[in-house]
Design an enzyme around this catalytic site. Structure first.
Site, short mmCIF file in Angstrom:
data_model
loop_
_atom_site.label_atom_id
_atom_site.label_comp_id
_atom_site.label_asym_id
_atom_site.label_seq_id
_atom_site.Cartn_x
_atom_site.Cartn_y
_atom_site.Cartn_z
N TYR A 222 0.83 -1.21 0.00
CA TYR A 222 0.00 0.00 0.00
C TYR A 222 0.86 1.27 0.00
O TYR A 222 0.71 2.13 -0.88
CB TYR A 222 -0.94 -0.03 1.20
CG TYR A 222 -2.11 0.94 1.12
CD1 TYR A 222 -2.35 1.70 -0.03
CD2 TYR A 222 -2.98 1.08 2.19
CE1 TYR A 222 -3.41 2.58 -0.09
CE2 TYR A 222 -4.06 1.96 2.12
CZ TYR A 222 -4.26 2.71 0.99
OH TYR A 222 -5.30 3.59 0.92
N GLU B 27 2.16 6.44 -7.05
CA GLU B 27 1.09 7.28 -7.61
C GLU B 27 1.40 8.76 -7.40
O GLU B 27 1.28 9.57 -8.34
CB GLU B 27 -0.23 6.92 -6.94
CG GLU B 27 -0.73 5.52 -7.29
CD GLU B 27 -1.91 5.09 -6.44
OE1 GLU B 27 -2.58 5.98 -5.87
OE2 GLU B 27 -2.17 3.88 -6.33
#
Length: 246
Positions: free
Chosen positions: A168, A175
């Site tokens: 994660y 991103e």
């Protein structure tokens, strides 16, 4: 748009949920469809994983591997839009809004950032989130498939609720770095921006929008991450108790 859930658990999709033993099972036809969908998606992300490995072995470098998996990545990530329809039509008892938010976040990054800003496609940050997404989705869709078939191996359950601890943050970092790398090119080109005056009397600055997207990660990421940690303790502790009772 905000944190897409890279490396983590997507919203409870009803089948193969955080607490599958408490969910009403879908009908036979819906189950057959969902098994097929999840098998196809698992296979698709496996194709992406194999493509990454083959490209790395051929090139001897991890740089610019995005081009080796660009088409299947776009296809299968966009294919996740069907999950919104699954919720909307009641095929799975999950929140349409939450599922749409999480799916669209990834689709947005795939098309509105990585595809639209060609200059970022060579950034190592793209590989960072692609690897996180790929491992996560192989595990997630496998988890759903085996849950629907009522034969869920403990290893897959453990991986789904454990590997996100690393994946994660890894995916979110990729991103954010990719969006950040896109900013100067978006500003220079005026991509997707609408300036006044125009007949609609409306303006939109895509550069500012991307900055707001990045800022939105700050409050949302910790909430999702700690929620997933809580789910991990709950699900895996239940499994351990079940094993002891047997």
């Amino acid at each position: 748009m905000a944190v897409s859930g890279s490396g983590g658990s997507r919203a409870d999709n009803g089948y193969g949920s955080q607490q599958p033993w408490r969910r009403k099972a879908p009908g036979a036809l819906a189950t057959a469809y969902l098994v097929l969908y999840n098998v196809v998606m698992t296979a698709g992300w496996l194709v992406i994983a194999v493509g990454l490995v083959r490209a790395y072995l051929a090139k001897g470098s991890y740089h610019s591997l995005y081009y080796s998996i660009e088409k299947p990545l776009k296809f299968f990530q966009t294919g996740a839009l069907l999950e919104i329809l699954h919720c909307a039509f009641g095929v799975v008892p999950s929140s349409v809004v939450l599922t749409a938010f999480q799916v669209m976040s990834r689709v947005f990054l795939t098309w509105a950032v990585t595809h639209s800003v060609k200059e970022v496609q060579t950034e190592d940050s793209v590989l960072l989130f692609v690897v996180a997404w790929t491992i996560t989705e192989i595990i997630r869709y496998s988890f759903y498939t085996f849950s629907l078939l009522n034969h869920l191996p403990y290893l897959i359950k453990w991986a789904r609720y454990t590997l996100f601890i690393v994946l994660y943050p890894m995916g979110v970092s990729g991103e954010l770095l990719t969006i950040y790398a896109a900013l100067p090119f978006v500003r220079q080109s005026g991509l997707y921006s609408i300036s006044l005056p125009n007949k609609y009397n409306f303006s939109f600055d895509y550069y500012t929008f991307l900055i707001l997207v990045m800022i939105s990660y700050i409050p949302i990421f910790p909430q999702l991450y700690f929620h997933m940690l809580h789910q991990r303790r709950k699900v895996l502790s239940h499994t351990e108790e079940h094993k002891k009772s047997e």
